[in-house]
Design an enzyme around this catalytic site. Structure first.
Site, PDB file in Angstrom:
ATOM      1  N   ASP A  57      -4.170  -5.902   3.137  1.00 21.34           N
ATOM      2  CA  ASP A  57      -3.676  -6.348   2.606  1.00 21.34           C
ATOM      3  C   ASP A  57      -2.084  -7.063   2.962  1.00 21.34           C
ATOM      4  O   ASP A  57      -1.982  -6.928   4.181  1.00 21.34           O
ATOM      5  CB  ASP A  57      -3.274  -4.969   1.516  1.00 21.34           C
ATOM      6  CG  ASP A  57      -2.294  -5.358   0.291  1.00 21.34           C
ATOM      7  OD1 ASP A  57      -1.889  -6.231   0.293  1.00 21.34           O
ATOM      8  OD2 ASP A  57      -1.405  -4.082   0.219  1.00 21.34           O
ATOM      9  N   SER A  58      -0.653  -6.897   2.242  1.00 21.22           N
ATOM     10  CA  SER A  58       0.129  -7.800   2.863  1.00 21.22           C
ATOM     11  C   SER A  58       0.601  -6.533   3.449  1.00 21.22           C
ATOM     12  O   SER A  58       2.050  -6.361   4.208  1.00 21.22           O
ATOM     13  CB  SER A  58       0.502  -8.788   2.009  1.00 21.22           C
ATOM     14  OG  SER A  58       0.946  -7.528   0.451  1.00 21.22           O
TER      15      SER A  58
ATOM     16  N   TYR B 210       3.115 -10.903  -0.060  1.00 22.46           N
ATOM     17  CA  TYR B 210       1.606 -11.966  -0.597  1.00 22.46           C
ATOM     18  C   TYR B 210       2.256 -12.983  -2.049  1.00 22.46           C
ATOM     19  O   TYR B 210       2.539 -13.454  -2.194  1.00 22.46           O
ATOM     20  CB  TYR B 210       0.898 -11.185  -0.859  1.00 22.46           C
ATOM     21  CG  TYR B 210       0.450 -11.617   0.585  1.00 22.46           C
ATOM     22  CD1 TYR B 210       0.912 -11.862   1.817  1.00 22.46           C
ATOM     23  CD2 TYR B 210      -1.441 -11.392   0.756  1.00 22.46           C
ATOM     24  CE1 TYR B 210       0.301 -11.924   3.348  1.00 22.46           C
ATOM     25  CE2 TYR B 210      -1.541 -11.597   2.504  1.00 22.46           C
ATOM     26  CZ  TYR B 210      -0.862 -11.913   3.601  1.00 22.46           C
ATOM     27  OH  TYR B 210      -1.429 -11.560   4.380  1.00 22.46           O
ATOM     28  N   GLY B 211       2.730 -11.386  -3.240  1.00 22.82           N
ATOM     29  CA  GLY B 211       3.274 -12.636  -4.662  1.00 22.82           C
ATOM     30  C   GLY B 211       3.984 -13.448  -4.786  1.00 22.82           C
ATOM     31  O   GLY B 211       4.039 -13.229  -5.775  1.00 22.82           O
TER      32      GLY B 211
ATOM     33  N   CYS C 226      -6.179  -6.844  -2.217  1.00 23.85           N
ATOM     34  CA  CYS C 226      -4.277  -7.051  -2.286  1.00 23.85           C
ATOM     35  C   CYS C 226      -5.010  -8.722  -3.381  1.00 23.85           C
ATOM     36  O   CYS C 226      -5.961  -8.862  -3.324  1.00 23.85           O
ATOM     37  CB  CYS C 226      -3.963  -8.366  -1.250  1.00 23.85           C
ATOM     38  SG  CYS C 226      -2.570  -9.056  -1.542  1.00 23.85           S
ATOM     39  N   ASN C 227      -4.518  -8.168  -4.651  1.00 25.94           N
ATOM     40  CA  ASN C 227      -4.736  -9.160  -5.907  1.00 25.94           C
ATOM     41  C   ASN C 227      -4.550 -10.641  -5.916  1.00 25.94           C
ATOM     42  O   ASN C 227      -5.418 -11.221  -5.150  1.00 25.94           O
ATOM     43  CB  ASN C 227      -4.671  -8.230  -7.185  1.00 25.94           C
ATOM     44  CG  ASN C 227      -4.882  -7.162  -7.793  1.00 25.94           C
ATOM     45  OD1 ASN C 227      -6.015  -7.620  -8.789  1.00 25.94           O
ATOM     46  ND2 ASN C 227      -4.875  -5.993  -7.173  1.00 25.94           N
TER      47      ASN C 227
ATOM     48  N   GLU D 209       6.969   1.077  -3.206  1.00 29.08           N
ATOM     49  CA  GLU D 209       7.550   1.258  -1.910  1.00 29.08           C
ATOM     50  C   GLU D 209       8.473   2.520  -1.622  1.00 29.08           C
ATOM     51  O   GLU D 209       8.591   2.512  -0.288  1.00 29.08           O
ATOM     52  CB  GLU D 209       7.202  -0.020  -0.923  1.00 29.08           C
ATOM     53  CG  GLU D 209       6.139  -0.753  -1.108  1.00 29.08           C
ATOM     54  CD  GLU D 209       6.107  -1.728  -0.602  1.00 29.08           C
ATOM     55  OE1 GLU D 209       6.920  -2.305   0.412  1.00 29.08           O
ATOM     56  OE2 GLU D 209       4.718  -2.783  -0.513  1.00 29.08           O
TER      57      GLU D 209
ATOM     58  N   CYS E 240      -2.781  -5.024  -8.962  1.00 33.94           N
ATOM     59  CA  CYS E 240      -1.586  -4.483  -7.941  1.00 33.94           C
ATOM     60  C   CYS E 240      -1.789  -3.395  -7.525  1.00 33.94           C
ATOM     61  O   CYS E 240      -2.326  -2.427  -8.095  1.00 33.94           O
ATOM     62  CB  CYS E 240      -0.425  -5.407  -8.166  1.00 33.94           C
ATOM     63  SG  CYS E 240       0.746  -4.410  -7.018  1.00 33.94           S
ATOM     64  N   THR E 241      -2.790  -3.158  -6.202  1.00 36.87           N
ATOM     65  CA  THR E 241      -2.830  -1.923  -5.428  1.00 36.87           C
ATOM     66  C   THR E 241      -1.446  -1.178  -5.823  1.00 36.87           C
ATOM     67  O   THR E 241      -2.402   0.240  -4.917  1.00 36.87           O
ATOM     68  CB  THR E 241      -4.072  -2.276  -3.881  1.00 36.87           C
ATOM     69  OG1 THR E 241      -2.530  -3.063  -3.728  1.00 36.87           O
ATOM     70  CG2 THR E 241      -4.873  -2.904  -4.590  1.00 36.87           C
ATOM     71  N   HIS E 242      -0.288  -1.329  -6.051  1.00 35.72           N
ATOM     72  CA  HIS E 242       0.612  -0.137  -5.873  1.00 35.72           C
ATOM     73  C   HIS E 242       0.611   0.765  -7.260  1.00 35.72           C
ATOM     74  O   HIS E 242       0.836   1.608  -6.711  1.00 35.72           O
ATOM     75  CB  HIS E 242       1.729  -0.550  -5.792  1.00 35.72           C
ATOM     76  CG  HIS E 242       2.354  -1.606  -4.564  1.00 35.72           C
ATOM     77  ND1 HIS E 242       1.569  -2.663  -3.657  1.00 35.72           N
ATOM     78  CD2 HIS E 242       3.127  -1.270  -3.751  1.00 35.72           C
ATOM     79  CE1 HIS E 242       2.291  -2.907  -2.485  1.00 35.72           C
ATOM     80  NE2 HIS E 242       3.118  -2.390  -2.397  1.00 35.72           N
TER      81      HIS E 242
END
Length: 272
Positions: free
Chosen positions: A14-15, A46-47, A77-78, A156, A188-190
């Site tokens: 992922d980023s 990355y978004g 990561c989407n 985050e 989004c994986t967050h």
């Protein structure tokens, strides 16, 4: 073509920290597997990057993971899944890949909803990948997509399940485009970390989906179909980032509840 072995690790990247929610799900679903995780903290998020830049980053990271002998690579990561999945398949034609978009789309499409919402980063929404893939499987589906750029940095920084997160989430989800939706995709994986906040906002009227468990199941299925499941005692997981900071390790512990020790691996400086 190199023959893969069940004892080889699973690569996940992922980023930054968001993909750790996927790593956690994979580690719970495949308890004997070793995971190598790479967070590209040099280039996050990355978004906000161009599709070409994301594809370049992904290419180099996959080279690193394959050098570490990974038997399958999960694009956790989407933004990366939207921009780079197809080019990676073409470039690494003998590598097994799982992205975070397709398993989630397939899970939602099979439910037969009439109207769904999607929230994600700018890169993911601008790619149109969710709307395109959902309508390929269910042509009459109404899809409402919204960029939600404040959510990932908010999470985050640890501002979730509280007043700050509720205020930001309510601001986004009150958008009129989401009126009457049957389901919402957390693209989004967050976002699994604020899933409870989102469920509370909709008060049970909308089903909420994220990619973590469905991706873990697809990794299991892909490996099982090729007799690549490891049934022996696994090696400790390894967690790498392209630029280490103490604050990143603190954030990582919010996303991954298991034991985690992060090592810096500067693949960009090593000419990979």
């Amino acid at each position: 073509m190199e023959v893969k072995k069940s004892s080889q690790p699973i690569g996940i990247f992922d980023s930054g920290v968001g993909g750790l929610t996927v790593a956690d799900a994979v580690s719970r679903r495949l308890v004997h597997e070793e995971i190598i995780y790479f967070g590209d903290t040099v280039h996050l998020p990355y978004g906000e990057k161009s599709a070409d830049a994301i594809r370049y980053y992904c290419l180099q990271i996959v080279k690193f993971l394959l050098k570490e002998d990974c038997k399958i690579v999960v694009i956790a990561c989407n933004s990366a899944s939207a921009a780079a999945y197809r080019p990676l398949l073409d470039f690494f034609e003998h590598t097994l890949f799982v992205n975070v978009v397709d398993p989630l789309v397939e899970e939602v499409a099979r439910r037969g909803f009439q109207s769904v919402g999607v929230i994600a980063t700018k890169a993911t929404i601008q790619s149109g990948v969710y709307e395109q893939k959902l309508k390929e499987l269910q042509p009459g589906l109404r899809v409402a997509s919204l960029t939600t750029p404040l959510l990932a940095p908010m999470i985050e920084e640890g501002f979730f399940n509280g007043v700050v997160s509720r205020t930001v989430i309510e601001n986004y989800l009150s958008n009129p485009m989401f009126e009457g939706i049957d389901a919402l995709l957390l693209a989004c994986t967050h976002y699994p970390l604020i899933k409870k906040n989102i469920q509370d906002f909709f008060e049970g009227r909308v089903q909420i989906f994220d990619s973590t468990d469905v991706v873990a199941q697809q990794v299991y299925t892909r490996l099982a179909s090729r007799n690549l499941l490891n049934d022996r005692r696994r090696q400790p997981h390894r967690f790498y980032v392209s630029d280490y900071t103490p604050s990143f390790e603190g954030a990582a512990r919010l996303f991954y509840p298991g034991e985690i020790q992060i090592e810096e691996k500067r693949i960009w400086r090593e000419g990979m």
